[in-house]
Design an enzyme around this catalytic site. Structure first.
Site, short mmCIF file in Angstrom:
data_model
loop_
_atom_site.label_atom_id
_atom_site.label_comp_id
_atom_site.label_asym_id
_atom_site.label_seq_id
_atom_site.Cartn_x
_atom_site.Cartn_y
_atom_site.Cartn_z
N MET A 21 -64.57 -13.19 -13.69
CA MET A 21 -65.38 -12.11 -13.12
C MET A 21 -64.57 -11.22 -12.19
O MET A 21 -64.98 -10.92 -11.08
CB MET A 21 -66.58 -12.71 -12.38
CG MET A 21 -67.62 -13.33 -13.28
SD MET A 21 -68.52 -12.07 -14.22
CE MET A 21 -69.48 -13.11 -15.35
N HIS A 137 -61.69 -9.83 -7.47
CA HIS A 137 -62.95 -10.41 -7.92
C HIS A 137 -64.09 -9.43 -7.70
O HIS A 137 -64.13 -8.72 -6.70
CB HIS A 137 -63.23 -11.72 -7.17
CG HIS A 137 -64.15 -12.63 -7.90
ND1 HIS A 137 -65.51 -12.44 -7.96
CD2 HIS A 137 -63.90 -13.75 -8.63
CE1 HIS A 137 -66.06 -13.40 -8.69
NE2 HIS A 137 -65.11 -14.21 -9.10
N HIS A 138 -65.02 -9.39 -8.68
CA HIS A 138 -66.14 -8.45 -8.57
C HIS A 138 -67.06 -8.80 -7.40
O HIS A 138 -67.82 -7.95 -6.94
CB HIS A 138 -66.93 -8.43 -9.88
CG HIS A 138 -67.72 -7.17 -10.08
ND1 HIS A 138 -68.73 -6.79 -9.22
CD2 HIS A 138 -67.67 -6.21 -11.04
CE1 HIS A 138 -69.26 -5.64 -9.65
NE2 HIS A 138 -68.64 -5.28 -10.73
N ALA A 139 -67.03 -10.03 -6.91
CA ALA A 139 -67.82 -10.36 -5.73
C ALA A 139 -67.29 -9.64 -4.49
O ALA A 139 -68.02 -9.42 -3.53
CB ALA A 139 -67.81 -11.87 -5.50
N LEU A 140 -66.00 -9.28 -4.51
CA LEU A 140 -65.39 -8.55 -3.40
C LEU A 140 -65.52 -7.05 -3.55
O LEU A 140 -65.72 -6.33 -2.58
CB LEU A 140 -63.89 -8.89 -3.30
CG LEU A 140 -63.47 -10.19 -2.64
CD1 LEU A 140 -61.95 -10.30 -2.67
CD2 LEU A 140 -63.97 -10.25 -1.21
#
Length: 449
Positions: A21, A137-140
C-alpha cells in the site's frame, strides 16, 4: 503517540504481502554538462549529510491499547543510510533494466519497524542519466501529495546548487489532503456526508439517476478485475503534450478527454490481443479536482467520476465522443450540487471499492469500475535538482484486489509522463500497453487532424 485517522488506518490494515500500500515515483535526471562521472555518487553523499527530518518522515506504526496500526510514534533515530540507498545498473545499463529494478522495488513492502519511506539513487544508465525511485506508504501520504512533495525539491534555476531533500524541506506546509488527492480524500467525503445525514446521499444519487449517468457495479467483468498477487510490473513512457492538444483542438474536447480516449483505445487493443474484450464498455474511475483556480479555501474538494470508456466502439473519434460526453455530464451533475451533496456523491461512487477488501466478495459482484485512470498536474517550466535537469517523472500508484492495473500520468512541461503499474501475474505483457497507447493516439490524430 498520535492516533492514526480511520481512513489512513485502512491502508495499514489492508496491507499484506499481496497488497503493498505505498505510492511511488520514478524520476529521470540529466546531469549538468560539466558534471563528472561521479555526479550521482557525490549527490548521494550530499544527501546523506542532511540528517534533519520533518515529523512525517519520522512516523512509524505503533501499538496502542494492545492494538497495532492504530497510532503513530516518532522514531527518535532515523537511519538515513537505510532509507536512502544508492545502486547501479549492470552493463549495458538499459532502460528496461531500470524498469525491472523499479518493478522489484515497487513490489516490496516497507519495513513497519522504521518510518515508512525509501528513496533510491540509481546510476549506470548507458545514456549517462541517473534516476530516483521514491516510495511512501499511503497511510502517510497520498499519491498527489507525494508528487507535489517531490516537485518542491526542484527549482527552475539550472544554476542552483542547493540539493533539497523531501524529508527536510524548509517552510513546508504539507496538507494531508490537498485538492486532487484520491482515495483518502474521497473516503473522507463519504464520512462527512454520512455525518450530515442521509438526505445529501439521496439527493446526490437522484442527480445521477436523473442524468442517466454510470453508477457503481455497472462495469463488466474483465481480466483486470481479479484477485492480485504481490509482485508488480511497471511500464512507463512519455508523449509530447502538443500531440494531445492538437486532437483536443480538432475535436472540441479537453486534454483529459483525449488522454482517457487514448487509454481506452489502448485497453481495447490489449484486451482484443488477450481475447478478453468484454461486450460492454469498460468503466474508469477518474479522480478530478472540483476546486477552481481562484478557490484557495482549505478542505477536500475531490470528485470521483465514473467514465464510460467506450471500449466496445471500434471508431476512435466516436469513442472519444462517448468519453467526452460521459465526463461532461458527470461534471455538470457535480456543479449542480451543494458542497455536502458533492462530498456525498463522490463518496458514493468510491464506497463500493471497500467491498473488495472483504474475502470472497470479488466472486459475487461485478466490479464497481474496471480501472483507475488519474491525471496529476505537474510543473509547467523545466525543473532542476542540484543542477541536473528533470527529464521525466513517472508516477507509480497502487493496484488493488479486483483492480489489477492502474494508469497514472502527470504533465512535465511539454510532456505527458505515463506510469502503468500492474499485477505481474494477472496482467501479462503490461509493457505492450505502451505501444497500444501510441497506436491509439496516432489513430485519434489521423481521424481528427
Amino acid at each position: 503517540m498520535e492516533l492514526i485517522s480511520p481512513i489512513d488506518a485502512i491502508f495499514l490494515l489492508a496491507e499484506s504481502r499481496e497488497h503493498p500500500m505505498h505510492v511511488g515515483s520514478l524520476q529521470l535526471f540529466e546531469a549538468p554538462e560539466d558534471a563528472g562521472p561521479d555526479f550521482a555518487r557525490l549527490t548521494h553523499e550530499k544527501l546523506l549529510a542532511d540528517n534533519e527530518f520533518h515529523p512525517t518522515f519520522r512516523k512509524r506504526p505503533a501499538t496502542w491499547l494492545g492494538a497495532p496500526q492504530l497510532a503513530w510514534t516518532q522514531a527518535e533515530d532515523v537511519e538515513l543510510a537505510y532509507h536512502l540507498r544508492r545502486s547501479a545498473l549492470p552493463s549495458p545499463g538499459s532502460f528496461d533494466q531500470l524498469l525491472e529494478l523499479a518493478s522489484d522495488l515497487h513490489s516490496s513492502l516497507l519495513d513497519r519497524h522504521r518510518p515508512l519511506w525509501e528513496i533510491h539513487v540509481v546510476e549506470g544508465l548507458s545514456d549517462g542519466r541517473f534516476a530516483l525511485y521514491s516510495k511512501m506508504h499511503h497511510a502517510l501520504i497520498d499519491g498527489v501529495t507525494a508528487q507535489r512533495l517531490l516537485q518542491r525539491t526542484l527549482t527552475n534555476d539550472p544554476t542552483a546548487s542547493e540539493t533539497r531533500v523531501p524529508w527536510n524541506l524548509p517552510g513546508s506546509k504539507r496538507k494531508s489532503e490537498p485538492a486532487g488527492s484520491m482515495l483518502g480524500g474521497l473516503a473522507r467525503n463519504l464520512l462527512s456526508a454520512a455525518n450530515s445525514g442521509p438526505a445529501a446521499l439521496r439527493v446526490a444519487r437522484a442527480a445521477l439517476v436523473q442524468q442517466q449517468l454510470t453508477m457503481p457495479f455497472e462495469a463488466p467483468r474483465s481480466m483486470f478485475n481479479v484477485p492480485i498477487g504481490g509482485a508488480r510490473r511497471c511500464a512507463v513512457r512519455s508523449w509530447p503534450l502538443e500531440r494531445v492538444k492538437q486532437v483536443k483542438k480538432a475535436t472540441g474536447t479537453t486534454v483529459n478527454d483525449v488522454v482517457l480516449a487514448m487509454s481506452a483505445g489502448a485497453l481495447r487493443a490489449y484486451l482484443i490481443e488477450q481475447n478478453a474484450l468484454p461486450d460492454k464498455p469498460l468503466i474508469a474511475m477518474v479522480p478530478v479536482s472540483l476546486r477552481s483556480d481562484e478557490d484557495e479555501v482549505s478542505g477536500v474538494k475531490v470528485g470521483a467520476i465514473l467514465c464510460n470508456l467506450g471500449t466496445d466502439i471500434a471508431d476512435p473519434i466516436e469513442r472519444l465522443r462517448v468519453v467526452s460526453d460521459s465526463m461532461r455530464r458527470s461534471k455538470e451533475v457535480y456543479n449542480s450540487l451543494s458542497p455536502i451533496q458533492t462530498m456525498a456523491l463522490s463518496g458514493l461512487m468510491l464506497s463500493p471499492l471497500a467491498l473488495t477488501l472483504l474475502p470472497g466478495m470479488l466472486s459475487f459482484t461485478n466490479p464497481p469500475f474496471n480501472i483507475v485512470i488519474s491525471n496529476v498536474p505537474g510543473p509547467k517550466e523545466p525543473q532542476y535538482w542540484n543542477g541536473a535537469r528533470l527529464d521525466a517523472s513517472y508516477p507509480m500508484s497502487i493496484p488493488f484486489d479486483g483492480q489489477a492495473v492502474n494508469i497514472t500520468l502527470t504533465t512535465n512541461v511539454d510532456s505527458l509522463d505515463f506510469g502503468l503499474v500492474g499485477c505481474r501475474r494477472s496482467v501479462p505483457r503490461l509493457h505492450s500497453l505502451l505501444d497500444h497507447l501510441e497506436n491509439s493516439l496516432a489513430e485519434l490524430e489521423q481521424s481528427a487532424c
